[in-house]
Scaffold this active site. Structure first.
Site, PDB file in Angstrom:
ATOM      1  N   GLY A  43       8.737 -42.422 -11.649  1.00 38.23           N
ATOM      2  CA  GLY A  43       7.416 -42.611 -11.046  1.00 38.23           C
ATOM      3  C   GLY A  43       7.475 -41.950  -9.682  1.00 38.23           C
ATOM      4  O   GLY A  43       7.779 -42.585  -8.670  1.00 38.23           O
ATOM      5  N   ARG A  66      -3.097   2.914   8.850  1.00 34.23           N
ATOM      6  CA  ARG A  66      -3.404   1.629   8.212  1.00 34.23           C
ATOM      7  C   ARG A  66      -2.166   0.763   8.097  1.00 34.23           C
ATOM      8  O   ARG A  66      -1.066   1.275   7.896  1.00 34.23           O
ATOM      9  CB  ARG A  66      -3.908   1.832   6.781  1.00 34.23           C
ATOM     10  CG  ARG A  66      -5.201   2.533   6.660  1.00 34.23           C
ATOM     11  CD  ARG A  66      -5.436   2.800   5.175  1.00 34.23           C
ATOM     12  NE  ARG A  66      -6.407   3.836   4.977  1.00 34.23           N
ATOM     13  CZ  ARG A  66      -7.676   3.613   4.606  1.00 34.23           C
ATOM     14  NH1 ARG A  66      -8.085   2.397   4.357  1.00 34.23           N
ATOM     15  NH2 ARG A  66      -8.504   4.600   4.456  1.00 34.23           N
ATOM     16  N   GLY A  92      -7.518  -7.361   4.762  1.00 31.18           N
ATOM     17  CA  GLY A  92      -8.364  -7.395   5.953  1.00 31.18           C
ATOM     18  C   GLY A  92      -7.798  -8.164   7.142  1.00 31.18           C
ATOM     19  O   GLY A  92      -8.487  -8.326   8.148  1.00 31.18           O
ATOM     20  N   TYR A 139      10.963 -34.598 -20.732  1.00 34.45           N
ATOM     21  CA  TYR A 139       9.513 -34.371 -20.771  1.00 34.45           C
ATOM     22  C   TYR A 139       8.878 -34.592 -19.401  1.00 34.45           C
ATOM     23  O   TYR A 139       9.479 -35.211 -18.511  1.00 34.45           O
ATOM     24  CB  TYR A 139       8.831 -35.284 -21.794  1.00 34.45           C
ATOM     25  CG  TYR A 139       8.836 -36.751 -21.422  1.00 34.45           C
ATOM     26  CD1 TYR A 139       7.825 -37.295 -20.631  1.00 34.45           C
ATOM     27  CD2 TYR A 139       9.838 -37.601 -21.882  1.00 34.45           C
ATOM     28  CE1 TYR A 139       7.831 -38.630 -20.287  1.00 34.45           C
ATOM     29  CE2 TYR A 139       9.845 -38.940 -21.542  1.00 34.45           C
ATOM     30  CZ  TYR A 139       8.840 -39.456 -20.743  1.00 34.45           C
ATOM     31  OH  TYR A 139       8.849 -40.774 -20.382  1.00 34.45           O
ATOM     32  N   MET A 167      -5.083  -7.421   9.001  1.00 36.75           N
ATOM     33  CA  MET A 167      -4.505  -6.592  10.061  1.00 36.75           C
ATOM     34  C   MET A 167      -5.442  -5.412  10.358  1.00 36.75           C
ATOM     35  O   MET A 167      -6.506  -5.307   9.786  1.00 36.75           O
ATOM     36  CB  MET A 167      -3.124  -6.113   9.644  1.00 36.75           C
ATOM     37  CG  MET A 167      -2.113  -7.248   9.653  1.00 36.75           C
ATOM     38  SD  MET A 167      -0.530  -6.689   9.084  1.00 36.75           S
ATOM     39  CE  MET A 167      -0.779  -6.556   7.346  1.00 36.75           C
ATOM     40  N   ARG A 175      -3.477  -1.435  -6.584  1.00 31.81           N
ATOM     41  CA  ARG A 175      -2.669  -2.655  -6.529  1.00 31.81           C
ATOM     42  C   ARG A 175      -3.107  -3.550  -7.676  1.00 31.81           C
ATOM     43  O   ARG A 175      -4.195  -3.364  -8.244  1.00 31.81           O
ATOM     44  CB  ARG A 175      -2.831  -3.372  -5.195  1.00 31.81           C
ATOM     45  CG  ARG A 175      -4.240  -3.809  -4.926  1.00 31.81           C
ATOM     46  CD  ARG A 175      -4.386  -4.448  -3.564  1.00 31.81           C
ATOM     47  NE  ARG A 175      -5.795  -4.618  -3.258  1.00 31.81           N
ATOM     48  CZ  ARG A 175      -6.282  -4.891  -2.075  1.00 31.81           C
ATOM     49  NH1 ARG A 175      -5.490  -5.031  -1.053  1.00 31.81           N
ATOM     50  NH2 ARG A 175      -7.571  -5.040  -1.899  1.00 31.81           N
ATOM     51  N   SER A 222      11.799 -43.137 -16.773  1.00 34.40           N
ATOM     52  CA  SER A 222      10.655 -42.285 -16.444  1.00 34.40           C
ATOM     53  C   SER A 222      10.460 -42.355 -14.928  1.00 34.40           C
ATOM     54  O   SER A 222      10.288 -43.443 -14.373  1.00 34.40           O
ATOM     55  CB  SER A 222       9.409 -42.780 -17.172  1.00 34.40           C
ATOM     56  OG  SER A 222       8.315 -41.990 -16.792  1.00 34.40           O
ATOM     57  N   LYS A 242       0.832  -1.203   0.000  1.00 36.42           N
ATOM     58  CA  LYS A 242       0.000   0.000   0.000  1.00 36.42           C
ATOM     59  C   LYS A 242       0.874   1.263   0.000  1.00 36.42           C
ATOM     60  O   LYS A 242       0.682   2.172  -0.812  1.00 36.42           O
ATOM     61  CB  LYS A 242      -0.912  -0.006   1.225  1.00 36.42           C
ATOM     62  CG  LYS A 242      -1.921   1.130   1.234  1.00 36.42           C
ATOM     63  CD  LYS A 242      -2.639   1.211   2.575  1.00 36.42           C
ATOM     64  CE  LYS A 242      -3.662   0.113   2.750  1.00 36.42           C
ATOM     65  NZ  LYS A 242      -4.986   0.456   2.270  1.00 36.42           N
ATOM     66  N   HIS A 293      -5.626 -43.987  -5.412  1.00 36.45           N
ATOM     67  CA  HIS A 293      -6.257 -44.466  -6.627  1.00 36.45           C
ATOM     68  C   HIS A 293      -7.310 -43.496  -7.164  1.00 36.45           C
ATOM     69  O   HIS A 293      -7.291 -43.099  -8.325  1.00 36.45           O
ATOM     70  CB  HIS A 293      -6.885 -45.835  -6.345  1.00 36.45           C
ATOM     71  CG  HIS A 293      -7.667 -46.363  -7.494  1.00 36.45           C
ATOM     72  ND1 HIS A 293      -9.036 -46.182  -7.595  1.00 36.45           N
ATOM     73  CD2 HIS A 293      -7.276 -46.988  -8.611  1.00 36.45           C
ATOM     74  CE1 HIS A 293      -9.436 -46.714  -8.728  1.00 36.45           C
ATOM     75  NE2 HIS A 293      -8.395 -47.210  -9.367  1.00 36.45           N
ATOM     76  N   CYS A 323       6.475 -39.305 -14.838  1.00 41.38           N
ATOM     77  CA  CYS A 323       5.069 -39.619 -15.096  1.00 41.38           C
ATOM     78  C   CYS A 323       4.259 -39.734 -13.812  1.00 41.38           C
ATOM     79  O   CYS A 323       3.109 -40.142 -13.836  1.00 41.38           O
ATOM     80  CB  CYS A 323       4.933 -40.876 -15.950  1.00 41.38           C
ATOM     81  SG  CYS A 323       5.576 -42.338 -15.143  1.00 41.38           S
TER      82      CYS A 323
HETATM   83  C1  PEP Z   1       4.364 -43.434  -9.954  1.00 41.29           C
HETATM   84  O1  PEP Z   1       4.627 -44.240  -9.067  1.00 41.29           O
HETATM   85  O2  PEP Z   1       4.699 -42.249  -9.920  1.00 41.29           O
HETATM   86  C2  PEP Z   1       3.599 -43.879 -11.130  1.00 41.29           C
HETATM   87  C3  PEP Z   1       3.404 -43.070 -12.154  1.00 41.29           C
HETATM   88  O3  PEP Z   1       3.058 -45.117 -11.091  1.00 41.29           O
HETATM   89  P1  PEP Z   1       1.731 -45.498 -10.276  1.00 41.29           P
HETATM   90  O4  PEP Z   1       1.123 -44.239  -9.766  1.00 41.29           O
HETATM   91  O5  PEP Z   1       0.857 -46.212 -11.209  1.00 41.29           O
HETATM   92  O6  PEP Z   1       2.289 -46.364  -9.184  1.00 41.29           O
END
Ligand code: PEP
Ligand code: MG
Length: 888
Positions: free
Chosen positions: A774, A96, A105, A859, A107, A346, A772, A25, A462, A839
């Protein structure tokens, strides 16, 4: 060091860039003053003073501060031609807070300071309006009494003493509204307020204006550490060490008569982004009246008719400020006797949709470069653009809260089993699936539901993973929810009251905030304007990371491709096993006692999987498709409960007792660390063999039709190089045989999901064409936290600040991240060009994407609806890196 900075009268001792010192401010008031805008003059006491107070205790100020404040006050008196405490021409000020980060809001603020029994008379005489003067006075005494002297409501359920007294006064004087109170009534209120202060604190309300000022300064500094501010800082990751500044500013009055007003305005519409001045105001009111919502404000346009000069100026200044800051501004203003004063500017908060439109429009108007526009985008906010959301104007009260596992909003009738969800959906109902937990068997119910709510789980359980994949709203770890699926009821406990739910009741879920609402809350649909396409072109030109998707079905793959996915980074083959017509064959395979039995069952699965893969390859024509071979523990596919066991026994022509015994044999104490991943194929190689054959035959079939197929076969949960060496041989031999004479470039790689695999990554790389990460499992195994159970207590960790955030949502750079870096180094020491991706669910989280960019990954792969978010995050990471390099 100067602790006080002056502003107003056409100059300022600070600029907008001084936010750390002057607070947001204060810095912007200085900037507006320097730009020559009509800002009531004042001064800012810096955040350094707040830090000094925090260190040395309340009331302990740096040496020389008193003199600096006195000098600033004298300057203020000159500029306003008024004198603090003077009985004929009194200076009144507001005091203020204003921290470097916006904490709306949280303070304290005090208005009308400088009033006492003498100055109020002068204010009455000068304004010609005694009622106004006494109204200011009663507001000030109450505010001061509360904020500085601590006269607050005795408990949460009781009224503030001053409110109670004012109600009594209104009753005695037969006034229904505050503004109906006469001068006499207001005088009475002031006297009663003062008596209450004396009675409660033993100290009289101070008539001396300098005592008032220092009391207010002390209270505003102290309010930096009030519980509300503390909570807000934790919620928004704002450091408690920064401190707040205090702004002392000459009062201007919007409540002096009908040529006065006060209001707020945005330089563009904050909901849609449309280029129009948008806001509201109240005639004859003080700022707090607008916020408190006692009177209904009018739209800004209505100002033009009554106060055209002030309106025209507001329009002009809005443009000046927006052009100056090159961003949409949120303004506060007051009009006193037809004169406009600017009280704050702001950067304005806005919806995801407005964020995109404003960024793109500002480029078109030549105010921003595309690079700057991309840096203005908060990737996480894009969610709002992609999913329907609850109308913020009509939010009903929430009844429970869980983890915001998958964004968007959903309304539907409650069902407690997947089968009911599927049946109800079939007959056209929109349903919310409410479960203690979901398992892979619930997949058809999840598909059928418009939203999913579970009592257990976490951000990578899941239900969360599957729902995100489907772009479906999901809330997990709703700890106050108890589900009794058998009785088709549930109850929300806690908060001293229980709310029962039965099948068919309506719920609304907000997967973006994790909130649950009873009944149907109004939704606003996702609307992808053309601006997002323009933005994404810029984004793609800046980013280095490729963005792939986690998709198991052709429909998901298609969605992701439309969102710009450049391949599939993870196809979890087990998700294809749960279709009702397949599960029996899968169960037959698991329950078989020998290889021959397994092969018979696998032969039934083969054509189904081949069909799935062929379809995925067609959708992803020309793009790589990473298919992970079977990963989860086998017992996940087993029948649960006596009824299902009997059903399977009948279908397979086996005794119930034999099936029950096999189920017991396969059940594991800790399945996440059990017989899963590539361990399944070390013991039963035929499972991977048949899956690979299905992939190879599908690839050959599709390639024959002219489709470009780029399969990448991925082996999960490798812990020692020998697992990969053996399975690679098996996969390569099987795939070569399956494709026959067809020429299909394919690769075989592995998931890195265990700390040990990170450490021996150089040895593993010898057998891998790609890695990759996990990171769901890698986070689980690095922390020793179960991804399915941690949701029960992780929120407490995060709330208490033990963890900065849920490590299953935001990649932990220090632990899990260090292991990733180790593995990348190890792998590339053997194969410098090793392709490396991620992934896990982190692939769609903006800060984790930033980490992946810096770690040199090729990636990230994320659920379809997060693809645009990951694209923006990747571009921002690349731009931030480039900016850092130029700085060096
Ligand atoms: C992971 O473990 O990050 C993964 C992509 O495999 P899952 O979630 O199927 O175990
Ligand atoms: Mg895994």
């Amino acid at each position: 060091m100067k602790h006080v900075r002056q502003f107003g009268g056409g100059s300022a001792e600070g600029r907008a860039t001084d936010k750390m010192l002057l607070g947001g401010k204060g810095a912007n008031l200085a900037e507006m003053a320097a730009l020559g805008l009509p800002v009531p003059p004042g001064f800012t006491i810096t955040t350094e003073v707040c830090r000094h107070v925090m260190q040395h205790g309340v009331g302990h100020y740096p040496e020389g501060l008193a003199e600096e404040v006195a000098a600033a006050l004298r300057k203020l008196e000159q500029l306003t031609k008024a004198t603090f405490g003077d009985a004929s021409q009194p200076l009144l000020v507001s005091v203020r807070s204003g921290a470097p980060a916006s904490m709306p809001g949280m303070m304290d603020t005090i208005l009308n300071l400088g009033l006492n029994d003498d100055t109020v008379v002068a204010l009455a005489a000068r304004s010609g309006n005694p009622q106004f003067a006494w109204d200011c006075y009663r507001r000030f005494v109450a505010m001061y009494g509360e904020v500085v002297m601590g006269v607050v409501a005795p408990s949460e359920h009781e009224e503030l003493p001053f409110d109670r007294i004012l109600d009594d006064v209104k009753r005695t004087h037969r006034a229904t509204r505050d503004q109906d109170l006469s001068e006499t009534a207001l005088r009475e209120a002031v006297a009663l307020f003062k008596a209450e202060i004396k009675h409660r604190t033993g100290t009289a309300f101070p008539d001396d204006v300098r005592t008032q000022l220092w009391g207010a300064i002390g209270a505003v500094f102290a309010s930096w550490n009030n519980p509300r501010a503390d909570y807000y800082r934790k919620l928004n990751g704002i450091s408690a060490a920064m401190g707040t500044a205090v702004n002392v500013q000459a009062m201007v009055f919007g409540n002096l008569g009908d040529d006065c007003a006060t209001g707020v305005a945005f330089t563009r519409n904050p909901a849609t982004g449309a280029a129009e001045l948008y806001g509201e105001f109240l005639f004859n009111a003080q700022g707090e009246d607008v916020v408190a919502g006692v009177r209904t404000p009018e739209p800004i346009a209505a100002l033009a008719a009554k106060l055209p000069k002030a309106h025209a100026e507001l329009v002009k200044f809005a443009k000046v400020l927006e052009d100056h800051f090159r961003d949409m501004q949120d303004l506060e203003f007051t009009i006193q006797a037809g004169e406009l004063y600017m009280l704050q500017t702001r950067s304005g908060k806005r919806t995801g949709r407005a964020m995109v439109k404003i960024a793109v429009d500002l480029v078109a108007e030549g105010k921003l470069t595309p690079r700057e526009a991309v840096l203005r985008i908060d990737p996480a906010k894009l969610d709002e653009v992609l999913h329907p959301t609850i109308d913020p104007k009509a939010r009903p009260p929430q009844i429970a809260k869980g983890l915001p596992a998958s964004p968007g909003a959903a309304i539907g009738r409650v069902v407690f089993t997947a089968t009911t969800a599927a049946e109800w959906a079939q007959r056209g109902e929109t349903v919310i699936l409410v479960r203690t937990d979901t398992s892979p068997e619930d997949i058809h119910g999840m598909k059928a539901a418009s939203g999913i709510l579970t009592a257990r789980g976490g951000m990578t359980s899941h239900s969360a993973v599957v729902a995100r994949g489907m772009g479906k709203c999901c809330i997990t770890a709703c700890n106050t929810l108890r589900v009794d699926a058998a009785k088709r009821t549930a109850v929300f406990v806690g908060g001293g009251q229980e709310r029962r739910l039965k099948e068919g009741d309506t719920l609304t879920l907000d997967g973006t905030s994790g909130e649950v609402f009873l009944g149907a809350a109004p939704l606003v649909p996702a609307r992808l304007g053309e601006e997002i396409g323009v933005l994404m072109e810029w984004v793609d030109s800046f980013r280095k990371l490729k963005i792939r998707t986690n998709a198991d079905t052709p429909a998901d793959a298609r969605t992701a491709r439309n969102f710009g996915a450049e391949g599939i980074g993870l196809c979890r083959t087990e998700h294809m096993f749960f279709a009702p017509e397949r599960i029996l064959a899968v169960r037959e395979m698991i329950l078989a006692n020998d290889e021959a039995g397994r092969r018979t069952a696998l032969a039934k699965i083969l054509p189904m999987q081949r069909g799935d893969f062929a379809e995925l390859f067609r959708v992803m024509d020309g793009l790589p498709v990473t298919i992970r071979l079977l990963d989860p523990p086998l017992h996940e596919f087993l029948p649960h409960g006596p009824a299902e066991i009997e059903e399977v026994a009948t279908a397979l022509g086996k005794p119930v007792i034999a099936i029950a015994a096999k189920v017991a044999e396969l059940t594991e104490a800790n399945p996440m660390l059990g017989h899963r991943g590539c361990r399944l194929a070390i013991t039963f190689p035929e499972i991977y063999e048949i899956q690979t054959r299905a992939i190879g035959e599908a690839a050959a079939e599709v390639a024959k039709a002219g489709i470009t197929v780029l399969p990448e076969i991925m082996i999960p949960l490798v812990m020692v190089p020998e697992e990969l060496r053996r399975l690679r041989l098996l996969v390569a031999k099987t795939f070569d045989a399956a494709i026959g004479s067809e020429k299909i470039p394919y690769t075989i790689g592995t998931m890195i999901e265990l700390p040990r695999a990170c450490v021996v990554a150089d040895q593993i790389a010898a057998h891998a064409d790609f890695f990759s990460f996990g990171t769901n499992d890698l986070t689980q195994t690095t922390y020793g936290l179960s991804r399915d159970d941690a949701g029960r207590f992780l929120p407490t960790y995060v709330d208490a600040g033990v963890l900065p955030n849920d490590p299953f949502s935001v990649l932990d750079p220090e632990g899990v991240g260090a292991l990733i870096e180790l593995a990348v180094r190890g792998g590339r020491s053997v194969k410098p060009d090793l392709k490396v991706g991620i992934c896990g669910e982190h692939g769609g989280d903006p800060s984790s994407v930033g980490f992946c960019h810096r770690a040199g990954l090729n990636y990230v792969s994320c659920s379809p609806f997060r693809v645009p978010i990951a694209r923006v995050a990747a571009a921002r990471a690349a731009l931030a890196e480039a900016a850092n390099e130029t700085k060096k």
